[in-house]
Design an enzyme around this catalytic site. Structure first.
Site, PDB file in Angstrom:
ATOM      1  N   SER A 175       0.857  -1.189   0.000  1.00  0.00           N
ATOM      2  CA  SER A 175       0.000   0.000   0.000  1.00  0.00           C
ATOM      3  C   SER A 175       0.890   1.235   0.000  1.00  0.00           C
ATOM      4  O   SER A 175       2.074   1.150  -0.328  1.00  0.00           O
ATOM      5  CB  SER A 175      -0.933  -0.019   1.221  1.00  0.00           C
ATOM      6  OG  SER A 175      -1.925   0.979   1.098  1.00  0.00           O
ATOM      7  N   ASN A 176       0.353   2.398   0.320  1.00  0.00           N
ATOM      8  CA  ASN A 176       1.168   3.617   0.410  1.00  0.00           C
ATOM      9  C   ASN A 176       0.592   4.519   1.494  1.00  0.00           C
ATOM     10  O   ASN A 176      -0.414   4.183   2.131  1.00  0.00           O
ATOM     11  CB  ASN A 176       1.236   4.327  -0.949  1.00  0.00           C
ATOM     12  CG  ASN A 176      -0.126   4.734  -1.435  1.00  0.00           C
ATOM     13  OD1 ASN A 176      -0.802   5.553  -0.820  1.00  0.00           O
ATOM     14  ND2 ASN A 176      -0.570   4.155  -2.540  1.00  0.00           N
ATOM     15  N   ALA A 177       1.218   5.694   1.683  1.00  0.00           N
ATOM     16  CA  ALA A 177       0.918   6.532   2.849  1.00  0.00           C
ATOM     17  C   ALA A 177      -0.249   7.503   2.641  1.00  0.00           C
ATOM     18  O   ALA A 177      -0.467   8.390   3.469  1.00  0.00           O
ATOM     19  CB  ALA A 177       2.172   7.313   3.234  1.00  0.00           C
TER      20      ALA A 177
END
Ligand code: CTP
Length: 228
Positions: A25-27
């Site tokens: 995933s990412n932030a």
């Protein structure tokens, strides 16, 4: 001008599962999309927020319809189902561009192997899959985002062209504490002709209405162009 249109905002990250307990995933928090949907409530006939698993507070919005998605494939399906005629689509999401091609059905044990190699397959480019001329929709206006660490305007212009967008909102991330998750940001709003307008630095809650103001003022020309 927006009063008869529907607003569809897609926000947040997506998750692509490696095994039942781990994902890529990412932030992205989902804040930018949530602020845009909120700013749209008083302007559009209806607002739909499609959100990936960012911060929980940005996945619900009083007064808007909301749809929660998890993977890029889910997000693509929900977005394709949501758009239609007389619709402004703002893709503020940060979908994962790759997914494990063979997710494990059981938890991968570290004792299984010395070296773990993940094979990744590309996910759907959602904006690219929804080019109006191909789908035959009338008055579908599409706005994308380009969050970049380098060559901001150059990369944003290339994305705008590749995805055939009406506008792209270019913003720098991981510099001066702006971008993902933070409250203050600057956006360079670029149109098809390559004109760029700087919006900010402003708090994301102030940036969202300012961005909608700019898009709204360009709407007559956009509709005329897309219908000619
Ligand atoms: N986007 C999309 N589908 C994807 C990935 C991105 O529709 N699978 C959208 C984003 O929501 C954004 C725009 O495309 O509006 C640009 O996204 P970005 O992540 O900046 O660029 P990518 O096209 O994914 O390219 P790269 O990651 O190589 O910078």
């Amino acid at each position: 001008m927006f009063q008869t249109m529907r607003l569809v905002v897609v926000s947040g990250p997506t998750r692509e599962w490696i095994d039942p307990v781990r994902y890529i995933s990412n932030a992205s928090s989902g804040r930018t999309g949530w602020e845009l949907a909120r700013a749209g409530l008083s302007r559009f006939a209806s607002v739909l927020l499609i959100s990936g698993p960012g911060e929980e507070q940005f996945r619900a919005l009083h007064g808007a319809e909301t749809r929660r998605v998890e993977t890029t494939a889910d997000m693509a399906e929900a977005t394709a189902a949501a758009i239609g005629d007389d619709c402004l689509l703002i893709m503020a999401a940060a979908p994962a561009d790759f997914r494990p091609s063979n997710p494990a059905s059981s938890k991968i044990k570290k004792t299984q192997t010395d070296m773990l190699r993940l094979d990744l397959a590309p996910t759907t480019d959602i904006l690219r899959s929804l080019i109006p001329r191909a789908s035959g929709l009338q008055n579908l206006i599409r706005v994308g985002f380009a969050a970049e660490t380098d060559n901001l305007l150059e990369y944003a212009a290339a994305k705008m062209k590749a995805k055939d967008l009406d506008f792209i909102c270019a913003n720098e991330v991981f510099r001066d504490q702006q971008g993902f998750g933070d409250r203050v940001n600057t956006i360079f709003l670029i149109d098809r002709a390559g004109n760029s307008k700087t919006i900010g630095p402003l708090k994301k809650s102030e940036l969202a209405p300012a961005l909608l103001d700019q898009i709204e003022s360009a709407m007559p020309q956009l509709l005329q162009r897309n219908n000619s």
